[in-house]
Structure formats: C-alpha cells, structure tokens
Design a protein around this motif. Structure first.
Motif, PDB file in Angstrom:
ATOM      1  N   THR A 263       0.667  -1.282   0.022  1.00 47.42           N
ATOM      2  CA  THR A 263       0.000   0.163   0.011  1.00 47.42           C
ATOM      3  C   THR A 263       0.952   1.377   0.017  1.00 47.42           C
ATOM      4  N   GLY A 264       2.166   1.184  -0.435  1.00 50.22           N
ATOM      5  CA  GLY A 264       2.865   2.188  -0.693  1.00 50.22           C
ATOM      6  C   GLY A 264       4.465   2.063  -0.198  1.00 50.22           C
ATOM      7  N   ARG A 265       4.409   1.072   0.338  1.00 44.48           N
ATOM      8  CA  ARG A 265       6.090   1.113   0.701  1.00 44.48           C
ATOM      9  C   ARG A 265       6.610  -0.264   0.172  1.00 44.48           C
ATOM     10  N   GLN A 266       6.525  -0.696  -1.084  1.00 41.61           N
ATOM     11  CA  GLN A 266       6.846  -1.767  -1.671  1.00 41.61           C
ATOM     12  C   GLN A 266       8.264  -1.652  -2.181  1.00 41.61           C
ATOM     13  N   GLN A 267       9.094  -2.463  -2.252  1.00 42.93           N
ATOM     14  CA  GLN A 267      10.528  -2.331  -2.485  1.00 42.93           C
ATOM     15  C   GLN A 267      10.996  -3.395  -3.436  1.00 42.93           C
ATOM     16  N   THR A 268      10.379  -4.706  -3.424  1.00 39.60           N
ATOM     17  CA  THR A 268      10.924  -5.670  -4.411  1.00 39.60           C
ATOM     18  C   THR A 268      10.105  -5.803  -5.769  1.00 39.60           C
ATOM     19  N   PRO A 269      10.485  -6.327  -6.539  1.00 36.25           N
ATOM     20  CA  PRO A 269       9.449  -6.568  -7.728  1.00 36.25           C
ATOM     21  C   PRO A 269       8.273  -7.349  -7.362  1.00 36.25           C
ATOM     22  N   GLN A 270       8.457  -8.415  -6.459  1.00 37.38           N
ATOM     23  CA  GLN A 270       7.244  -9.014  -6.275  1.00 37.38           C
ATOM     24  C   GLN A 270       6.303  -8.076  -5.547  1.00 37.38           C
ATOM     25  N   GLU A 271       6.847  -7.530  -4.668  1.00 44.37           N
ATOM     26  CA  GLU A 271       5.831  -6.599  -3.837  1.00 44.37           C
ATOM     27  C   GLU A 271       5.278  -5.584  -4.762  1.00 44.37           C
ATOM     28  N   ARG A 272       6.141  -5.150  -5.732  1.00 40.13           N
ATOM     29  CA  ARG A 272       5.519  -4.173  -6.602  1.00 40.13           C
ATOM     30  C   ARG A 272       4.363  -4.697  -7.392  1.00 40.13           C
ATOM     31  N   ALA A 273       4.519  -5.868  -8.013  1.00 37.66           N
ATOM     32  CA  ALA A 273       3.390  -6.529  -8.857  1.00 37.66           C
ATOM     33  C   ALA A 273       2.075  -6.726  -7.860  1.00 37.66           C
ATOM     34  N   THR A 274       2.386  -7.322  -6.410  1.00 41.45           N
ATOM     35  CA  THR A 274       1.379  -7.411  -5.514  1.00 41.45           C
ATOM     36  C   THR A 274       0.469  -6.142  -5.354  1.00 41.45           C
ATOM     37  N   ALA A 275       1.215  -5.184  -5.063  1.00 33.82           N
ATOM     38  CA  ALA A 275       0.496  -4.007  -4.858  1.00 33.82           C
ATOM     39  C   ALA A 275       0.037  -3.265  -5.927  1.00 33.82           C
ATOM     40  N   ALA A 276       0.377  -3.587  -7.129  1.00 34.49           N
ATOM     41  CA  ALA A 276      -0.132  -2.994  -8.405  1.00 34.49           C
ATOM     42  C   ALA A 276      -1.603  -3.883  -8.633  1.00 34.49           C
ATOM     43  N   LEU A 277      -1.797  -5.159  -8.346  1.00 33.91           N
ATOM     44  CA  LEU A 277      -2.995  -5.954  -8.331  1.00 33.91           C
ATOM     45  C   LEU A 277      -3.588  -5.234  -7.140  1.00 33.91           C
ATOM     46  N   VAL A 278      -3.225  -5.342  -5.906  1.00 33.42           N
ATOM     47  CA  VAL A 278      -4.092  -4.598  -4.975  1.00 33.42           C
ATOM     48  C   VAL A 278      -4.799  -3.439  -5.335  1.00 33.42           C
ATOM     49  N   ALA A 279      -3.945  -2.365  -5.930  1.00 34.56           N
ATOM     50  CA  ALA A 279      -4.646  -1.139  -6.352  1.00 34.56           C
ATOM     51  C   ALA A 279      -5.675  -1.496  -7.359  1.00 34.56           C
ATOM     52  N   SER A 280      -5.248  -2.452  -8.244  1.00 33.90           N
ATOM     53  CA  SER A 280      -6.548  -2.473  -9.444  1.00 33.90           C
ATOM     54  C   SER A 280      -7.770  -3.175  -8.796  1.00 33.90           C
ATOM     55  N   LEU A 281      -7.890  -4.021  -7.837  1.00 31.73           N
ATOM     56  CA  LEU A 281      -8.881  -4.475  -6.961  1.00 31.73           C
ATOM     57  C   LEU A 281      -9.525  -3.387  -6.205  1.00 31.73           C
ATOM     58  N   ALA A 282      -8.549  -2.676  -5.724  1.00 31.44           N
ATOM     59  CA  ALA A 282      -9.279  -1.647  -4.749  1.00 31.44           C
ATOM     60  C   ALA A 282      -9.956  -0.520  -5.858  1.00 31.44           C
ATOM     61  N   GLU A 283      -9.523  -0.142  -6.728  1.00 29.79           N
ATOM     62  CA  GLU A 283     -10.160   0.648  -7.841  1.00 29.79           C
ATOM     63  C   GLU A 283     -11.302   0.011  -8.397  1.00 29.79           C
ATOM     64  N   ALA A 284     -11.420  -1.211  -8.575  1.00 27.79           N
ATOM     65  CA  ALA A 284     -12.379  -2.068  -9.326  1.00 27.79           C
ATOM     66  C   ALA A 284     -13.523  -2.036  -8.253  1.00 27.79           C
ATOM     67  N   LYS A 285     -13.371  -2.142  -7.020  1.00 24.08           N
ATOM     68  CA  LYS A 285     -14.457  -2.532  -6.013  1.00 24.08           C
ATOM     69  C   LYS A 285     -14.624  -1.123  -5.308  1.00 24.08           C
ATOM     70  N   GLY A 286     -14.217   0.332  -5.458  1.00 23.15           N
ATOM     71  CA  GLY A 286     -14.511   1.231  -4.748  1.00 23.15           C
ATOM     72  C   GLY A 286     -14.151   1.424  -3.510  1.00 23.15           C
TER      73      GLY A 286
END
Length: 316
Positions: free
Chosen positions: A232-255
């Motif tokens: 949710t904003g402090r990701q550091q590794t590529p794996q964390e960035r990929a997960t954060a992007a998915l989290v953000a996408s789901l959050a936007e889709a679900k409002g």
C-alpha cells in the motif's frame, strides 16, 4: 459492550500509542496523537482495542486510560484487550517470559490501573513460557475471572499443542490466538498446501495450529496485518510491486482502498481472521473502514490471485 462472539472483524492495535519506547513521562502531544487515532478508529467502526503491558513500557495503556477518562461512555462501547507474559530487559536481567500465576495476577492489576478500568474484556498470554506450570496458570485465570477482573482469556504466538495443554488445565474457554499473519507473512497459509512437498519442512509454521483454532472456535487475530505497508505504498521488491499493483487494481474496481483489500484477503479465510491494524495515522486508519464493515467481498479467484502473486510462484 462487544464480546469476542459479536465484535467487529477488525482490531485496533495500540502499540503505536504512548510516545517513545522508554520510561519518560507521557506528554500532551502523546495524548493528542493517541486521541486522534482512537477517534479515527471509533469513527471507522472499530470497537476492539488491543494492548500489551509492555507496549511503550506501559505508556500505551496509560495514554489509553487517559483517553477513557476524558471520553464519557467510551469504555461501555468498546472491547478492551491486553496481554501479559513478556518482561522487558532491566539492567543486568535480560528480557524474558513470565507466566507464573502470581506474575499474571500482578500484571493484570497493573494494567487495570493504567487503563483506568475495573475489568478487562480479554486477557491474552503474550508468549509461551517454557518454565510455566499450566495448572498454576489455570488457577490464576480462574482467580481473575472469579474476582470479575477479566471476562475472557486467550493466547498469543502459541501453537496447537501449547493451546491444548493450557486448555486442559482451565475450564475457561480460550477465545483467541494472536499470530503474525498477512499477505506477506504467509507461513500459516502455506502450511495448508505444502504437505508432501520438499518445502514443507522449511516452512516453519507449526502444523495444525490454524485447524485447531478453527475446530475449537478460537478466533485468530492477525498482528502485522497490513504487512508494514508493503502493498500500500512502501513496496521495495519486484514481487511486492507486482502485488501492490494488483491490490490497487482490485481496490479501484471495488471502490475501496488498497488497505481494505489487504485486510479483506485475511478476512476471506474460513477461520474468520480478525486483522490487527497497528498504524496510529488517522488517515490510514480511516482507509481500513470498509474492512471494519466486512466489505467488499473477494471472489475465490481474486483471493487466490493475490496469494499466488504475493508468493511469486505457482502453487504446488
């Protein structure tokens, strides 16, 4: 007053309240920070507050007691939980665990004094003490309950065998087990699918603990639930960035917010995990509001996609 049976699905962890991790006195600024955090939590529908006697050398409980004293009627609207069993290092004495019966009683009395309340809704035993006598612990819990000082009891950071051994020495049901659980710390979940794989022995999580809690109606409280902001904003590794992007996408889709998605992933588990959020930032607390309301939902596929993305490898 809420109880473990009907309390909300989100717990506010008070470890961040009370100023510095030392024995200096509370300041007016410490009280203001704590009051703002508690107000944000209550406004967000959170009514369970988690403490430990060691947090900020007792100042987390003390500042919360000050807030209760200033807020008429608040105590009756919340579930108040604390933990004991860890003793911080003091001079030449190292930090240690202490679940002797007399020590448990003394720590509870001290917590009640700092919190300015007559009763704890829940007391958790913070860490296993290898020297502890479970029968002595059982007697201490019975005494606290009989005196009306503690309503319910649970444990923290214990495995299934330790819980069962303790339960055998008390008629009072153990209602909660607090463990580190998050989308980042997934050993508790990996344990369920690594059976009969080479990775099983390296996982390290005590097998059967989640299932034991499910079977016996013991609520799993997840400390570290927001994974220190990794998604949710402090990701550091590529794996964390990929997960954060998915989290953000789901959050936007679900409002909703990314914080809510991370928490709802935990809550989606059949164990009805109750995440503990440890931030004292009012904005971040409010970002968790939807999870306190038990919404929005995650589908079977969305839940697994989050898991597989976070683990960075296909399931076995």
């Amino acid at each position: 007053m809420t109880t473990p049976e009907n309390s909300d699905r989100l717990v506010f962890g008070c470890m961040g309240l009370g100023g510095a991790w030392d024995t200096s006195p509370l300041t007016a600024a410490d009280i203001d920070v704590a009051a703002a955090a508690v107000e944000a939590a209550v406004e967000s529908g959170i009514t369970t507050f988690d403490h430990a006697d060691i947090y900020r050398h007792g100042k987390s409980e003390a500042v919360f007691g000050e807030i209760l004293a200033r807020s008429a009627g608040l105590r009756e609207r919340i579930t108040l939980q604390t933990k004991c069993g860890i003793r911080l290092a003091d001079g030449d004495r190292p930090g240690l665990y202490d679940l002797r019966g007399a020590s448990i009683v003394r720590r509870v009395e001290e917590s009640l004094h700092r919190l300015r309340t007559d009763v704890l809704d829940v007391l958790l035993l913070h860490r296993p003490d290898p020297l502890a006598d479970p029968a002595e612990i059982g007697e201490a819990l019975a005494s606290l309950h009989r005196q009306g000082l503690v309503r319910r009891f649970g444990v923290s950071n214990m495995n299934a065998a330790q819980i069962a051994r303790l339960q055998a020495h008390t008629e009072l049901p153990l209602v909660a087990n607090q463990l580190e659980m998050s989308l980042h710390r997934r050993a508790w979940l990996e344990d369920a699918v690594l059976v009969n794989t080479p990775e099983s022995a390296a996982n390290g999580f005590p097998a059967g603990t989640v299932e034991h809690c499910l079977t016996h109606g013991i609520t799993l409280q997840a400390w570290g639930a927001l994974a220190q902001g990794r998604y949710t904003g402090r990701q550091q590794t590529p794996q964390e960035r990929a997960t954060a992007a998915l989290v953000a996408s789901l959050a936007e889709a679900k409002g909703t917010t990314p914080e809510t998605i991370v928490l709802r992933w935990l809550q989606r588990h059949p164990a009805r995990v109750a995440p503990v959020i440890g931030t004292s930032n009012p904005d971040r607390i409010r970002a968790c509001r939807d999870a306190a309301l038990d919404e929005p939902g995650l589908s079977h596929e969305e839940w697994y996609t989050l898991w597989v993305t976070a683990r960075g490898a296909a399931l076995p």
